[in-house]
Design a protein around this motif. Sequence first.
Motif, PDB file in Angstrom:
ATOM      1  N   LEU A   1       0.829  -1.200   0.000  1.00  0.00           N
ATOM      2  CA  LEU A   1       0.000   0.000   0.000  1.00  0.00           C
ATOM      3  C   LEU A   1       0.868   1.257   0.000  1.00  0.00           C
ATOM      4  O   LEU A   1       0.595   2.218  -0.740  1.00  0.00           O
ATOM      5  CB  LEU A   1      -0.921  -0.010   1.225  1.00  0.00           C
ATOM      6  CG  LEU A   1      -1.852   1.204   1.394  1.00  0.00           C
ATOM      7  CD1 LEU A   1      -2.792   1.325   0.210  1.00  0.00           C
ATOM      8  CD2 LEU A   1      -2.622   1.110   2.695  1.00  0.00           C
ATOM      9  N   PHE A   2       1.915   1.262   0.824  1.00  0.00           N
ATOM     10  CA  PHE A   2       2.814   2.407   0.852  1.00  0.00           C
ATOM     11  C   PHE A   2       3.505   2.595  -0.497  1.00  0.00           C
ATOM     12  O   PHE A   2       3.709   3.735  -0.944  1.00  0.00           O
ATOM     13  CB  PHE A   2       3.862   2.220   1.944  1.00  0.00           C
ATOM     14  CG  PHE A   2       3.316   2.345   3.337  1.00  0.00           C
ATOM     15  CD1 PHE A   2       2.086   2.941   3.566  1.00  0.00           C
ATOM     16  CD2 PHE A   2       4.026   1.855   4.424  1.00  0.00           C
ATOM     17  CE1 PHE A   2       1.572   3.053   4.836  1.00  0.00           C
ATOM     18  CE2 PHE A   2       3.515   1.961   5.707  1.00  0.00           C
ATOM     19  CZ  PHE A   2       2.283   2.564   5.905  1.00  0.00           C
ATOM     20  N   ASN A   3       3.881   1.486  -1.143  1.00  0.00           N
ATOM     21  CA  ASN A   3       4.518   1.592  -2.459  1.00  0.00           C
ATOM     22  C   ASN A   3       3.570   2.233  -3.476  1.00  0.00           C
ATOM     23  O   ASN A   3       3.973   3.090  -4.264  1.00  0.00           O
ATOM     24  CB  ASN A   3       4.960   0.213  -2.946  1.00  0.00           C
ATOM     25  CG  ASN A   3       6.085  -0.355  -2.113  1.00  0.00           C
ATOM     26  OD1 ASN A   3       6.818   0.381  -1.468  1.00  0.00           O
ATOM     27  ND2 ASN A   3       6.222  -1.667  -2.113  1.00  0.00           N
TER      28      ASN A   3
ATOM     29  N   THR B   1       4.150   5.764  -5.189  1.00  0.00           N
ATOM     30  CA  THR B   1       4.197   5.881  -6.649  1.00  0.00           C
ATOM     31  C   THR B   1       3.208   6.921  -7.149  1.00  0.00           C
ATOM     32  O   THR B   1       3.535   7.774  -7.999  1.00  0.00           O
ATOM     33  CB  THR B   1       3.899   4.511  -7.278  1.00  0.00           C
ATOM     34  OG1 THR B   1       4.834   3.549  -6.800  1.00  0.00           O
ATOM     35  CG2 THR B   1       3.973   4.594  -8.793  1.00  0.00           C
ATOM     36  N   ILE B   2       1.975   6.877  -6.610  1.00  0.00           N
ATOM     37  CA  ILE B   2       0.965   7.845  -7.029  1.00  0.00           C
ATOM     38  C   ILE B   2       1.388   9.262  -6.662  1.00  0.00           C
ATOM     39  O   ILE B   2       1.262  10.208  -7.465  1.00  0.00           O
ATOM     40  CB  ILE B   2      -0.396   7.492  -6.411  1.00  0.00           C
ATOM     41  CG1 ILE B   2      -0.907   6.151  -6.975  1.00  0.00           C
ATOM     42  CG2 ILE B   2      -1.418   8.594  -6.672  1.00  0.00           C
ATOM     43  CD1 ILE B   2      -2.185   5.672  -6.336  1.00  0.00           C
ATOM     44  N   MET B   3       1.921   9.430  -5.433  1.00  0.00           N
ATOM     45  CA  MET B   3       2.364  10.759  -5.022  1.00  0.00           C
ATOM     46  C   MET B   3       3.522  11.250  -5.871  1.00  0.00           C
ATOM     47  O   MET B   3       3.584  12.433  -6.225  1.00  0.00           O
ATOM     48  CB  MET B   3       2.761  10.729  -3.544  1.00  0.00           C
ATOM     49  CG  MET B   3       1.600  10.539  -2.585  1.00  0.00           C
ATOM     50  SD  MET B   3       2.134  10.498  -0.863  1.00  0.00           S
ATOM     51  CE  MET B   3       2.855  12.124  -0.692  1.00  0.00           C
ATOM     52  N   SER B   4       4.445  10.358  -6.203  1.00  0.00           N
ATOM     53  CA  SER B   4       5.580  10.760  -7.056  1.00  0.00           C
ATOM     54  C   SER B   4       5.102  11.175  -8.439  1.00  0.00           C
ATOM     55  O   SER B   4       5.541  12.210  -8.977  1.00  0.00           O
ATOM     56  CB  SER B   4       6.587   9.618  -7.155  1.00  0.00           C
ATOM     57  OG  SER B   4       7.074   9.250  -5.888  1.00  0.00           O
TER      58      SER B   4
ATOM     59  N   LEU C   1       2.472  17.703 -11.381  1.00  0.00           N
ATOM     60  CA  LEU C   1       2.273  19.075 -10.902  1.00  0.00           C
ATOM     61  C   LEU C   1       3.507  19.931 -11.155  1.00  0.00           C
ATOM     62  O   LEU C   1       3.395  21.127 -11.447  1.00  0.00           O
ATOM     63  CB  LEU C   1       1.939  19.059  -9.418  1.00  0.00           C
ATOM     64  CG  LEU C   1       0.560  18.515  -9.030  1.00  0.00           C
ATOM     65  CD1 LEU C   1       0.410  18.471  -7.516  1.00  0.00           C
ATOM     66  CD2 LEU C   1      -0.546  19.373  -9.644  1.00  0.00           C
ATOM     67  N   PHE C   2       4.707  19.317 -11.029  1.00  0.00           N
ATOM     68  CA  PHE C   2       5.931  20.074 -11.295  1.00  0.00           C
ATOM     69  C   PHE C   2       5.996  20.530 -12.747  1.00  0.00           C
ATOM     70  O   PHE C   2       6.304  21.694 -13.030  1.00  0.00           O
ATOM     71  CB  PHE C   2       7.142  19.206 -10.945  1.00  0.00           C
ATOM     72  CG  PHE C   2       8.457  19.826 -11.322  1.00  0.00           C
ATOM     73  CD1 PHE C   2       8.994  20.840 -10.560  1.00  0.00           C
ATOM     74  CD2 PHE C   2       9.138  19.389 -12.446  1.00  0.00           C
ATOM     75  CE1 PHE C   2      10.210  21.416 -10.909  1.00  0.00           C
ATOM     76  CE2 PHE C   2      10.354  19.954 -12.802  1.00  0.00           C
ATOM     77  CZ  PHE C   2      10.887  20.968 -12.024  1.00  0.00           C
TER      78      PHE C   2
END
Length: 519
Positions: A222-224, A228-231, A237-238
């Motif tokens: 789940l953290f992965n 990944t989604i946040m990255s 967004l960047f």
Amino acid sequence: MPVTPEVRIQGQWATTDVGYNVELRIPLNMVGSKLGFAIADVNDSKYRDMVAVVGTSALDTVDNLGTVLVPSPEIESIIKGMSHNSSRIWVVDKHGRVLAKSGDIRANDSVWTRTLEDEKSTTLWETFKRDYLHPLYYKILTKPPKDFIDSLQDSTELDGSHIQKALAGQQGSTWRLTPDNKAVVLTAASPIWIDNNVMGAVVAEETTHGIRSLRNRALEKLFNVILTIMSMGTLALFFFASSISNRIRKLRDEAENAIDSQGRVRNNLKPSKARDEIGDLSRSFSSIVGRLGQYTHYLENMSSRLSHELRTPVAVVRSSLEHLNLQTLDNDTQKYVDRAQEGVSRLSMILNNMSEATRLEQSLIQADITKFPLSQVVSGCMQGYQMTYPEQRFSVKVPEQPLMMQGVPEYIAQLMDKLIANAIEFCHQDSAIEVTLTQVGKQATLLISNLGPELPVDMSEQIFDSMVSVRINQVQDKPHLGLGLYIARLVAEFHQGQILARNRSEHNGVDILVTLPLS
């Protein structure tokens, strides 16, 4: 009947530090389901009187004897086949005494552990997770301890609510913490029925280590996914923010390049075709800059238009006044005629000043550039000013080097005229005007400093604009339109130089600094 020794019963007496141990070996066919032992304490060796009797049970009747507990190889083999590597199975009788045991709850090769080990690989991603992500994850998660204290490891009798419930004919379960609080042990008990009677119970135990390991693996995945989604979201967004900032920065550069430091419109903004808010802003800026350019063009040409349009009526008024002077007039009438002629003269001077900047801009386009010594031009001008303004003191510092430069010496002399006239007007009485010419690298620096009132705030650049003056509104002998420093700026820019005004460091006057490139 004589007593014969029983050789089938054998015993062993072993003395220990705290007492003694007695071991007996008796054939099972000589023992029923009841058995008891008693030890008589005899201190008197002569009369053999018993002081006390210590027994494992009461010996008065058969029913009060203890129960014989015999391990069953059949039960052992059955529960060994039922057990898992990380679980433990007990078989107890209806008194809670252990009949058989199999398994170890401290084993690390459980089904859960083998499942996790089968998923391990040596790929680059797995190496990255193991070396970088897992240390971060396990600041929040907890790993199951590899070892803990098992208080029931060598128990011969079990008790608990779950066992009591199983011996009562119902299934029961409970959980307990190990004495060191490192593990949670789940326990389930089920009754053993023989001829509709509960004869014992089967107790199964297992720790939550395997479940915790699977939970940690699920949370790791789940953290992965979240990482990944946040990255990906951050990267998107960047790029989106970079695109917007680049467009805004481009619009800012175009707006700055469209208008110079003097506020004149030099270039038009190219309107954007984008349909978003930045595109609308670009089109608005383009429209504003276009209208502002038309207005500034009108203002720049207004002085020449006014001087051209006003010369004819001024000439008519002047000729009419001259005809009046040819006639005989009384004193009162002559006074008004003289005042009218004075006003016409001031109006003519204003028209000449207004047209002077326009004539200079036109002459700069057709000027012939020559190489001349700047030091001699400044020295000659200052000698003329000392003769023209004998009441004004000057402090002149000009180097002996010629300081050769490319340009028009007459325009440099005109620049000096405007700057000296401005310094004399604002200079305190009995104070000297300092004129200093120096060479700094490949540039010549002309500094004209006078003691007097300071420049107002934010006026160091605006005073070089056309029709801008900082003089106090009062009756003046000569008209001032704020064109003197504007003409000085035109001459400096024509020679690829710069001119700026600043207050003196002592806050008692103003410095005019002109920088000109040398050849």
